[in-house]
Scaffold this motif. Structure first.
Motif, PDB file in Angstrom:
ATOM      1  N   ASP A 173      13.822   1.910   5.461  1.00  8.24           N
ATOM      2  CA  ASP A 173      13.473   0.574   5.919  1.00  8.24           C
ATOM      3  C   ASP A 173      11.974   0.439   6.178  1.00  8.24           C
ATOM      4  O   ASP A 173      11.496  -0.640   6.495  1.00  8.24           O
ATOM      5  N   PHE A 174      11.236   1.526   6.106  1.00 11.19           N
ATOM      6  CA  PHE A 174       9.801   1.512   6.335  1.00 11.19           C
ATOM      7  C   PHE A 174       9.082   2.088   5.124  1.00 11.19           C
ATOM      8  O   PHE A 174       9.663   2.777   4.301  1.00 11.19           O
ATOM      9  N   GLY A 175       7.804   1.792   5.027  1.00 14.20           N
ATOM     10  CA  GLY A 175       7.013   2.287   3.912  1.00 14.20           C
ATOM     11  C   GLY A 175       6.255   1.171   3.244  1.00 14.20           C
ATOM     12  O   GLY A 175       5.830   0.208   3.891  1.00 14.20           O
ATOM     13  N   PHE A 176       6.086   1.247   1.923  1.00 17.55           N
ATOM     14  CA  PHE A 176       5.322   0.270   1.154  1.00 17.55           C
ATOM     15  C   PHE A 176       6.252  -0.778   0.544  1.00 17.55           C
ATOM     16  O   PHE A 176       7.390  -0.501   0.194  1.00 17.55           O
ATOM     17  N   CYS A 177       5.734  -1.986   0.382  1.00 16.19           N
ATOM     18  CA  CYS A 177       6.464  -3.032  -0.342  1.00 16.19           C
ATOM     19  C   CYS A 177       5.456  -4.036  -0.907  1.00 16.19           C
ATOM     20  O   CYS A 177       4.412  -4.281  -0.303  1.00 16.19           O
ATOM     21  N   PRO A 178       5.742  -4.601  -2.084  1.00 15.38           N
ATOM     22  CA  PRO A 178       4.894  -5.686  -2.603  1.00 15.38           C
ATOM     23  C   PRO A 178       5.031  -6.920  -1.722  1.00 15.38           C
ATOM     24  O   PRO A 178       6.129  -7.244  -1.260  1.00 15.38           O
ATOM     25  N   LEU A 179       3.928  -7.593  -1.486  1.00 10.62           N
ATOM     26  CA  LEU A 179       3.927  -8.831  -0.689  1.00 10.62           C
ATOM     27  C   LEU A 179       3.521  -9.991  -1.596  1.00 10.62           C
ATOM     28  O   LEU A 179       2.364 -10.397  -1.621  1.00 10.62           O
ATOM     29  N   HIS A 180       4.487 -10.502  -2.338  1.00 13.11           N
ATOM     30  CA  HIS A 180       4.180 -11.581  -3.277  1.00 13.11           C
ATOM     31  C   HIS A 180       3.808 -12.876  -2.556  1.00 13.11           C
ATOM     32  O   HIS A 180       3.218 -13.774  -3.164  1.00 13.11           O
ATOM     33  N   GLN A 181       4.147 -12.989  -1.270  1.00 12.81           N
ATOM     34  CA  GLN A 181       3.813 -14.188  -0.515  1.00 12.81           C
ATOM     35  C   GLN A 181       2.366 -14.183  -0.019  1.00 12.81           C
ATOM     36  O   GLN A 181       1.893 -15.166   0.523  1.00 12.81           O
ATOM     37  N   TRP A 182       1.671 -13.079  -0.230  1.00 14.27           N
ATOM     38  CA  TRP A 182       0.278 -12.966   0.180  1.00 14.27           C
ATOM     39  C   TRP A 182      -0.638 -13.027  -1.037  1.00 14.27           C
ATOM     40  O   TRP A 182      -0.324 -12.492  -2.100  1.00 14.27           O
ATOM     41  N   GLY A 183      -1.800 -13.669  -0.853  1.00 10.07           N
ATOM     42  CA  GLY A 183      -2.832 -13.717  -1.867  1.00 10.07           C
ATOM     43  C   GLY A 183      -4.124 -13.141  -1.329  1.00 10.07           C
ATOM     44  O   GLY A 183      -4.197 -12.690  -0.179  1.00 10.07           O
ATOM     45  N   LEU A 184      -5.165 -13.172  -2.151  1.00 12.07           N
ATOM     46  CA  LEU A 184      -6.445 -12.563  -1.785  1.00 12.07           C
ATOM     47  C   LEU A 184      -7.596 -13.387  -2.330  1.00 12.07           C
ATOM     48  O   LEU A 184      -7.604 -13.761  -3.503  1.00 12.07           O
ATOM     49  N   ILE A 185      -8.555 -13.679  -1.477  1.00 18.56           N
ATOM     50  CA  ILE A 185      -9.778 -14.367  -1.869  1.00 18.56           C
ATOM     51  C   ILE A 185     -10.961 -13.474  -1.511  1.00 18.56           C
ATOM     52  O   ILE A 185     -11.027 -12.932  -0.400  1.00 18.56           O
ATOM     53  N   PHE A 186     -11.903 -13.322  -2.441  1.00 21.75           N
ATOM     54  CA  PHE A 186     -13.140 -12.610  -2.174  1.00 21.75           C
ATOM     55  C   PHE A 186     -14.263 -13.632  -2.020  1.00 21.75           C
ATOM     56  O   PHE A 186     -14.391 -14.560  -2.821  1.00 21.75           O
TER      57      PHE A 186
END
Length: 334
Positions: A16-29
């Motif tokens: 139940d813990f560890g890494f997961c993709p977060l498709h609901q998050w984006g990124l701006i530089f």
């Protein structure tokens, strides 16, 4: 910042813990010689003096990580973001990474770019070229997490559930995330920890709905009242010092067997039993509970008086009754 619950916890599986993709998050530089001064004039929080974090180091402390809002001229939140200063290398210009809801990333990047004018700044929506991942586990494991050279990351505030502290790290990498075992279960844990943190995240359905204080942004270190001007600054300051905001973010939950088909998505309206003529608030964030069986956890924005007495119902005056939970932090008085 912590959160606790009186419900009996589930027996947790390490998967139940560890890494997961977060498709609901984006990124701006936002990068360039004038990036810091540019953002200083746009966001509710100060970015000046942020410590540079070079990959694969993780930005972990308040000197390296900030929560900030981006407001309309009317003081309403268009976005909220976690940000860190992550230059390409030690000799490069400043580059700020803004982790933001994916459904608003393109629009916010375009809006920010409109105000660059003659500043030496480049705004890039990197949501399609960079994958955002989440890592969550008990705090000790999160504190010892190391990244790869192609990754950047920032650590979010810990969350306490059933007397156990859990940590979270937002990670971005310039390549697809690929398949991950048990990612759905890890994602469920991540989403619930985000809700239980009581730290809001603006999504498309809640844009321009809230002045920062309506969702406690000033109480979770997302507003600096001593910094210079930014869009909507006068309204935000007036709301703080004249006490005109009578709405707050709260935590709540509802058993799944009481939903009866009611939606619990962000933006769904709430109604109060003592005033059926108009909505009393709305859902800010929600998730299926990962630590307690058969319930939905919610962040809600609601009239302060409605939180004190009567019933708050989800979706309609006949909708399921929400059960309120304590906040994990004290509110700054308005």
């Amino acid at each position: 910042m912590t959160n606790s619950s009186q419900n009996v916890p589930l027996q947790r599986n390490p998967g139940d813990f560890g890494f997961c993709p977060l498709h609901q998050w984006g990124l701006i530089f936002i990068e360039g010689p004038d990036a810091a001064s540019f953002l200083q004039n746009q966001l509710t929080n100060s970015v000046l003096g942020l410590k540079r974090t070079l990959s694969p180091e993780i930005a972990r402390t308040p000197s390296s990580v900030r929560l900030a809002g981006y407001c309309s001229p009317k003081g309403r939140l268009l976005a909220s973001a976690w940000l860190a200063l992550v230059p390409r290398d030690s000799a490069s210009d400043d580059r700020f990474a803004l982790f933001i809801s994916n459904d608003i990333a393109a629009g916010i990047a375009k809006r920010l770019a409109m105000y660059v004018l003659r500043s030496k700044v480049k705004v890039t929506d990197a949501s399609h070229d960079w994958s955002v991942l989440g890592f969550c586990s008990i705090t000790n494991q999160v504190n010892s997490l190391t990244l790869e050279e192609n990754q950047i990351g920032l650590q979010m505030p810990d969350v306490e559930v059933h007397n156990q502290m859990y940590g979270r790290v937002l990670i971005a990498q310039a390549q697809p995330s690929g398949a991950m075992e048990d990612q759905d279960r890890v994602l469920s844990t991540w989403n619930d920890l985000e809700v239980l943190s009581a730290i809001p995240r603006i999504v498309q359905t809640t844009q321009e709905q809230f002045v920062p204080q309506m969702i406690n942004l000033e109480s979770v270190a997302g507003v600096d009242f001593k910094k210079g001007c930014y869009p909507g600054q006068e309204i935000v300051a007036r709301s703080q010092y004249r006490g005109v905001i009578k709405r707050r973010l709260s935590l709540a939950h509802v058993p799944t067997d009481q939903l009866n088909g009611a939606s619990f998505d962000p933006g769904v309206e709430l109604f109060h039993s003592e005033d059926t003529s108009q909505p009393a608030g709305m859902v800010v964030l929600s998730s299926h509970a990962a630590f307690v069986e058969d319930r939905i956890d919610l962040q809600i924005e609601c009239k302060s008086e409605a939180l004190e007495h009567g019933e708050i119902r989800l979706g309609s005056i006949d909708g399921p009754v929400l059960k309120l939970d304590p906040l994990p932090y004290p509110l700054i008085e308005i």
